[in-house]
Design an enzyme around this catalytic site. Structure first.
Site, PDB file in Angstrom:
ATOM      1  N   ARG A  85      45.751  23.397  42.399  1.00  0.00           N
ATOM      2  CA  ARG A  85      44.971  24.575  43.100  1.00  0.00           C
ATOM      3  C   ARG A  85      45.327  24.301  44.797  1.00  0.00           C
ATOM      4  O   ARG A  85      45.392  25.152  45.469  1.00  0.00           O
ATOM      5  CB  ARG A  85      43.728  24.748  42.739  1.00  0.00           C
ATOM      6  N   VAL A 118      37.384  28.350  48.298  1.00  0.00           N
ATOM      7  CA  VAL A 118      37.721  27.120  48.977  1.00  0.00           C
ATOM      8  C   VAL A 118      39.011  26.677  49.358  1.00  0.00           C
ATOM      9  O   VAL A 118      39.335  25.809  49.550  1.00  0.00           O
ATOM     10  CB  VAL A 118      37.284  26.195  47.599  1.00  0.00           C
ATOM     11  N   HIS A 134      30.919  27.588  48.739  1.00  0.00           N
ATOM     12  CA  HIS A 134      31.314  26.813  47.277  1.00  0.00           C
ATOM     13  C   HIS A 134      32.189  25.587  47.995  1.00  0.00           C
ATOM     14  O   HIS A 134      32.789  24.946  47.240  1.00  0.00           O
ATOM     15  CB  HIS A 134      32.015  27.648  46.522  1.00  0.00           C
ATOM     16  N   PRO A 229      39.338  46.846  44.822  1.00  0.00           N
ATOM     17  CA  PRO A 229      39.980  48.039  44.126  1.00  0.00           C
ATOM     18  C   PRO A 229      39.373  48.415  42.619  1.00  0.00           C
ATOM     19  O   PRO A 229      39.756  49.449  42.146  1.00  0.00           O
ATOM     20  CB  PRO A 229      41.388  47.282  43.862  1.00  0.00           C
ATOM     21  N   ALA A 246      42.240  44.622  50.129  1.00  0.00           N
ATOM     22  CA  ALA A 246      41.458  44.074  51.317  1.00  0.00           C
ATOM     23  C   ALA A 246      42.581  44.026  52.288  1.00  0.00           C
ATOM     24  O   ALA A 246      42.468  44.598  53.653  1.00  0.00           O
ATOM     25  CB  ALA A 246      41.090  42.858  51.180  1.00  0.00           C
TER      26      ALA A 246
HETATM   27  N1  APR Z   1      41.491  43.095  47.615  1.00  0.00           N
HETATM   28  C1  APR Z   1      40.202  43.131  47.219  1.00  0.00           C
HETATM   29  N2  APR Z   1      39.627  42.859  45.995  1.00  0.00           N
HETATM   30  C2  APR Z   1      40.376  42.458  45.358  1.00  0.00           C
HETATM   31  C3  APR Z   1      41.805  42.032  45.198  1.00  0.00           C
HETATM   32  C4  APR Z   1      42.477  42.611  46.695  1.00  0.00           C
HETATM   33  N3  APR Z   1      43.656  42.250  46.937  1.00  0.00           N
HETATM   34  N4  APR Z   1      42.367  41.845  44.107  1.00  0.00           N
HETATM   35  C5  APR Z   1      41.383  41.702  43.293  1.00  0.00           C
HETATM   36  N5  APR Z   1      40.181  41.972  43.848  1.00  0.00           N
HETATM   37  C6  APR Z   1      38.782  42.105  43.690  1.00  0.00           C
HETATM   38  C7  APR Z   1      38.578  42.030  41.818  1.00  0.00           C
HETATM   39  O1  APR Z   1      38.720  43.541  41.383  1.00  0.00           O
HETATM   40  C8  APR Z   1      37.523  41.318  41.589  1.00  0.00           C
HETATM   41  O2  APR Z   1      36.152  42.073  41.778  1.00  0.00           O
HETATM   42  O3  APR Z   1      38.052  40.451  43.839  1.00  0.00           O
HETATM   43  C9  APR Z   1      37.437  40.484  42.705  1.00  0.00           C
HETATM   44  C10 APR Z   1      37.718  38.824  42.315  1.00  0.00           C
HETATM   45  O4  APR Z   1      36.661  38.642  41.318  1.00  0.00           O
HETATM   46  P1  APR Z   1      36.432  36.982  40.707  1.00  0.00           P
HETATM   47  O5  APR Z   1      37.768  36.713  40.216  1.00  0.00           O
HETATM   48  O6  APR Z   1      35.345  37.018  40.017  1.00  0.00           O
HETATM   49  O7  APR Z   1      36.339  35.909  41.856  1.00  0.00           O
HETATM   50  P2  APR Z   1      34.786  35.847  42.926  1.00  0.00           P
HETATM   51  O8  APR Z   1      34.117  37.132  42.878  1.00  0.00           O
HETATM   52  O9  APR Z   1      35.447  35.146  44.038  1.00  0.00           O
HETATM   53  O10 APR Z   1      34.114  34.419  42.027  1.00  0.00           O
HETATM   54  C11 APR Z   1      33.032  34.046  42.467  1.00  0.00           C
HETATM   55  O11 APR Z   1      33.285  32.233  40.687  1.00  0.00           O
HETATM   56  O12 APR Z   1      34.499  31.096  39.676  1.00  0.00           O
HETATM   57  C12 APR Z   1      33.436  30.933  40.434  1.00  0.00           C
HETATM   58  O13 APR Z   1      33.529  29.593  42.115  1.00  0.00           O
HETATM   59  C13 APR Z   1      34.216  30.556  41.787  1.00  0.00           C
HETATM   60  O14 APR Z   1      33.948  31.328  44.002  1.00  0.00           O
HETATM   61  C14 APR Z   1      33.942  31.543  42.819  1.00  0.00           C
HETATM   62  C15 APR Z   1      33.139  32.585  42.125  1.00  0.00           C
END
Ligand code: APR
Length: 259
Positions: A85, A118, A134, A229, A246
């Protein structure tokens, strides 16, 4: 400061169509707090966690890779997964979403960027006032002493060992079941409580305590804007749900507000 628009006048907004009332609010905001998640880095080629098929947790078991117990069980597997990663993040470049936030910071008197990511891409985009909730995958710490340690390239063992106590090094990230760094989470809740506008960008809002920040801002009367989205638990509570990526929505917002 204009109150949060009620559900009757909330609009799902195509990327190019930013509500005038939000533009007015943004231009007059004095204190803006942003929370980002992995979605903002998706357009840089860094996988999210929970997106179907592409998300890391759709392909790997977080309990086998992102817990202290997993590291205890198989430190080499965990270290090598984070090394993969780290390489991905190293190859990635900040995208237009990251860059728009760096510019927004230059436009707003008091700006705080809270990130769950991260990957270090906000710093690389030029953002200054960043709180890494994180941790950061480009850093390593001693798994016993918790101090920052630069891994020696020539260290034959995997994971590398701490020059101080000989214990394994681990990535400087927060694993499931671990507490967030105290200072950072305190700063984050202060920033959520004191802001007049709060953006939640690219996060599913499923992981605590970060998932509570937007609701804390709502409770304190801030205007809450979601950029995603897809729907999240925050969508129906947010004043504005800007539907889109975004990298499309944020440059559009900057153009609408400052061009
Ligand atoms: N622009 C904006 N949002 C987006 C895009 C994009 N191009 N592509 C995907 N998304 C959205 C998805 O719809 C989803 O709601 O981003 C979100 C990603 O969600 P997760 O995969 O759950 O990631 P995150 O919310 O950062 O997870 C939180 O969980 O696994 C742990 O520590 C890890 O920091 C992480 C935490």
């Amino acid at each position: 400061m204009a109150p949060n628009p009620g559900p009757e006048d909330k609009v799902d907004t195509p990327a190019t169509d930013i509500p005038e009332s939000l533009v007015t609010t943004l231009r007059s905001t004095q204190k803006l707090t942003v929370l980002t998640g992995s979605g903002i880095s998706a357009e840089s080629g860094v996988p999210t966690f929970r997106d179907a098929q592409t998300g890391l947790w759709a392909r790997y078991d977080p309990m086998e890779l992102a817990t202290p117990e997993a590291f205890e069980r198989d430190p080499r597997l965990v270290w090598e997964w984070y090394a993969w990663r780290r390489k991905l993040a190293g190859k990635a470049a900040p995208n237009r979403g990251h860059e728009a936030l760096a510019e927004l910071e230059r436009r707003v008197p008091d700006f705080v960027l809270l990130t769950q990511n991260v990957d270090g891409l906000h710093h690389r985009a030029g953002s200054q006032n960043v709180v890494e909730l994180h941790g950061n995958i480009t850093r390593s710490i001693c798994s016993v002493e918790g101090v920052l340690v630069e891994p020696r390239e020539d260290d034959a063992i995997v994971p590398p060992s701490c020059p101080g106590c000989g214990a394994f090094l681990r990535p400087d990230v927060v694993w499931f079941g671990e507490a967030l760094p105290a200072g950072e989470i305190e700063d984050a809740f202060d920033a959520a409580r004191e802001c007049d506008v709060f953006f939640s960008i690219g996060t599913s809002g499923l992981v605590q305590p970060a998932a509570s920040l937007a609701f804390e801002a709502l409770r304190r009367g801030a205007v809450v804007v979601e950029v995603n989205p897809n729907d999240t638990p925050l969508t129906r509570h947010a004043g504005y749900a800007l539907r889109g990526k975004a990298g499309d929505v944020l440059p559009g917002l900057m153009r609408a507000a400052y061009d």
